[in-house]
Design an enzyme around this catalytic site. Structure first.
Site, PDB file in Angstrom:
ATOM      1  N   ASP A  67      18.939  21.939  73.419  1.00 55.87           N
ATOM      2  CA  ASP A  67      18.880  22.163  71.971  1.00 55.87           C
ATOM      3  C   ASP A  67      18.457  23.591  71.624  1.00 55.87           C
ATOM      4  O   ASP A  67      18.032  24.355  72.495  1.00 55.87           O
ATOM      5  CB  ASP A  67      17.937  21.146  71.317  1.00 55.87           C
ATOM      6  CG  ASP A  67      16.629  20.946  72.086  1.00 55.87           C
ATOM      7  OD1 ASP A  67      16.310  21.786  72.953  1.00 55.87           O
ATOM      8  OD2 ASP A  67      15.933  19.961  71.830  1.00 55.87           O
ATOM      9  N   ASN A 136       7.207  10.896  69.045  1.00 49.07           N
ATOM     10  CA  ASN A 136       7.849   9.745  68.387  1.00 49.07           C
ATOM     11  C   ASN A 136       8.967   9.157  69.247  1.00 49.07           C
ATOM     12  O   ASN A 136       9.773   8.370  68.777  1.00 49.07           O
ATOM     13  CB  ASN A 136       8.386  10.145  67.006  1.00 49.07           C
ATOM     14  CG  ASN A 136       9.407  11.277  67.086  1.00 49.07           C
ATOM     15  OD1 ASN A 136       9.731  11.732  68.174  1.00 49.07           O
ATOM     16  ND2 ASN A 136       9.892  11.718  65.948  1.00 49.07           N
ATOM     17  N   HIS A 138      11.374  10.933  70.676  1.00 49.55           N
ATOM     18  CA  HIS A 138      12.653  11.659  70.644  1.00 49.55           C
ATOM     19  C   HIS A 138      12.915  12.351  71.977  1.00 49.55           C
ATOM     20  O   HIS A 138      11.988  12.698  72.706  1.00 49.55           O
ATOM     21  CB  HIS A 138      12.736  12.624  69.446  1.00 49.55           C
ATOM     22  CG  HIS A 138      11.988  13.907  69.574  1.00 49.55           C
ATOM     23  ND1 HIS A 138      11.106  14.357  68.616  1.00 49.55           N
ATOM     24  CD2 HIS A 138      11.983  14.872  70.533  1.00 49.55           C
ATOM     25  CE1 HIS A 138      10.614  15.523  68.983  1.00 49.55           C
ATOM     26  NE2 HIS A 138      11.119  15.860  70.139  1.00 49.55           N
ATOM     27  N   GLU A 143      16.300  12.393  66.904  1.00 49.53           N
ATOM     28  CA  GLU A 143      15.150  11.779  66.245  1.00 49.53           C
ATOM     29  C   GLU A 143      15.380  10.278  66.021  1.00 49.53           C
ATOM     30  O   GLU A 143      16.535   9.842  65.891  1.00 49.53           O
ATOM     31  CB  GLU A 143      14.924  12.463  64.890  1.00 49.53           C
ATOM     32  CG  GLU A 143      14.528  13.940  64.985  1.00 49.53           C
ATOM     33  CD  GLU A 143      13.045  14.144  65.321  1.00 49.53           C
ATOM     34  OE1 GLU A 143      12.438  13.288  65.994  1.00 49.53           O
ATOM     35  OE2 GLU A 143      12.498  15.186  64.912  1.00 49.53           O
TER      36      GLU A 143
HETATM   37  C1  GLP Z   1      10.795  19.509  71.347  1.00 52.02           C
HETATM   38  C2  GLP Z   1      12.055  19.574  72.195  1.00 52.02           C
HETATM   39  C3  GLP Z   1      12.136  18.419  73.173  1.00 52.02           C
HETATM   40  C4  GLP Z   1      10.822  18.279  73.921  1.00 52.02           C
HETATM   41  C5  GLP Z   1       9.701  18.004  72.938  1.00 52.02           C
HETATM   42  C6  GLP Z   1       8.353  17.787  73.592  1.00 52.02           C
HETATM   43  O1  GLP Z   1      10.937  18.697  70.249  1.00 52.02           O
HETATM   44  N1  GLP Z   1      13.215  19.599  71.398  1.00 52.02           N
HETATM   45  O2  GLP Z   1      13.206  18.638  74.074  1.00 52.02           O
HETATM   46  O3  GLP Z   1      10.921  17.237  74.850  1.00 52.02           O
HETATM   47  O4  GLP Z   1       9.624  19.127  72.067  1.00 52.02           O
HETATM   48  O5  GLP Z   1       7.719  18.999  73.765  1.00 52.02           O
HETATM   49  P1  GLP Z   1       6.382  19.196  74.589  1.00 52.02           P
HETATM   50  O6  GLP Z   1       6.778  19.185  76.010  1.00 52.02           O
HETATM   51  O7  GLP Z   1       5.881  20.547  74.170  1.00 52.02           O
HETATM   52  O8  GLP Z   1       5.468  18.081  74.224  1.00 52.02           O
END
Ligand code: GLP
Length: 237
Positions: A67, A136, A138, A143
């Site tokens: 993304d 959440n 995702h 989402e």
């Molecule tokens: C973002 C990214 C996800 C990632 C998530 C968790 O939303 N788009 O791909 O898994 O963050 O991030 P973190 O590893 O910082 O908790």
């Protein structure tokens, strides 16, 4: 589903890095799906170290990121392109032209999504996709909702995600409210998937995602249907 239970962040990073290094050794022309977030930083450090020690060769590797924030330029320190260059690409012997991330500045979001999907297909699909998980449930920027997008799409972020990711932005920076993200099919089509999750705050949602019913309300739960899923986590006893 294979679950690798680890004790802490360091062990998780080691296990994820080892899976990636093994993949590249097995297929030097591997197509890797990459993720951003604090979860992955330790693994990227170890992969970069392996490359420096000639234990991993990225010269033939192609990558696709999950993304990218909509509206951010690659030079913006909050963009995922910037994150990837800093945490991995600038530290390994990869050909940057083989590193793919949706273009956050694309004028026509719809054609950018189509371009990205076509690019993944023309590379022969993704061999190994790394995923983190949001609080959440995702994955990427898919989402929770009543229905989930199938392919790469222009995604609107939930309040919870914007809040969670705001920790990376300074007070004066505007946090993007939308992003380009792979869809469920894009991810499920990967030949192998690694889901890395750490920290107590995600333990509950991870249990629901892995052992509860499959539901669009917890996008990570769909991964139960993947034929080759490896979960690396310190969240489970
Ligand atoms: C973002 C990214 C996800 C990632 C998530 C968790 O939303 N788009 O791909 O898994 O963050 O991030 P973190 O590893 O910082 O908790």
């Amino acid at each position: 589903m294979e679950i690798i239970k680890v004790k802490n962040y360091e062990e998780m990073s080691r296990a994820v890095a080892d899976l990636f290094i093994a993949q590249i050794k097995q297929n030097p022309k591997a197509v890797l799906g990459l993720a951003t977030g604090s979860t992955q930083e330790g693994a990227y450090d170890l992969i970069a170290e392996a490359c420096k020690n000639n234990e991993a060769d990225f010269s033939g590797v192609t990558t696709f990121n999950l993304d990218e924030y909509y509206g951010l330029t690659p030079e913006n320190p909050q963009s995922y392109r910037y994150y990837m260059n800093k945490n991995l690409f600038d530290r390994v012997n990869i050909d940057k032209s083989k590193t793919n991330i949706p273009d956050g500045t694309a004028v026509n979001p719809e054609s950018e999504c189509e371009r990205y999907e076509a690019l993944i297909e023309s590379a022969g699909g993704i061999d190994l996709q790394l995923l983190g998980m949001g609080h959440n449930g995702h994955i990427a920027f898919i989402e929770p909702g009543e229905e989930l997008p199938v392919k790469t799409h222009h995604a609107y972020l939930t309040e919870q995600t914007i809040k969670a990711n705001s920790r990376f932005f300074t007070k004066d920076e505007k946090i993007p409210e939308s992003a380009f993200s792979m869809g469920v099919k894009t991810i499920m089509d990967a030949r192998k998937v690694i889901l890395a999750v750490n920290g107590n705050a995600k333990a509950n949602i991870l249990k629901k995602a892995l052992f509860g019913p499959v539901t669009t309300r917890i996008p990570a739960s769909l991964l139960q249907l993947h034929h080759y899923l490896v979960v690396v986590t310190d969240c489970l006893d």
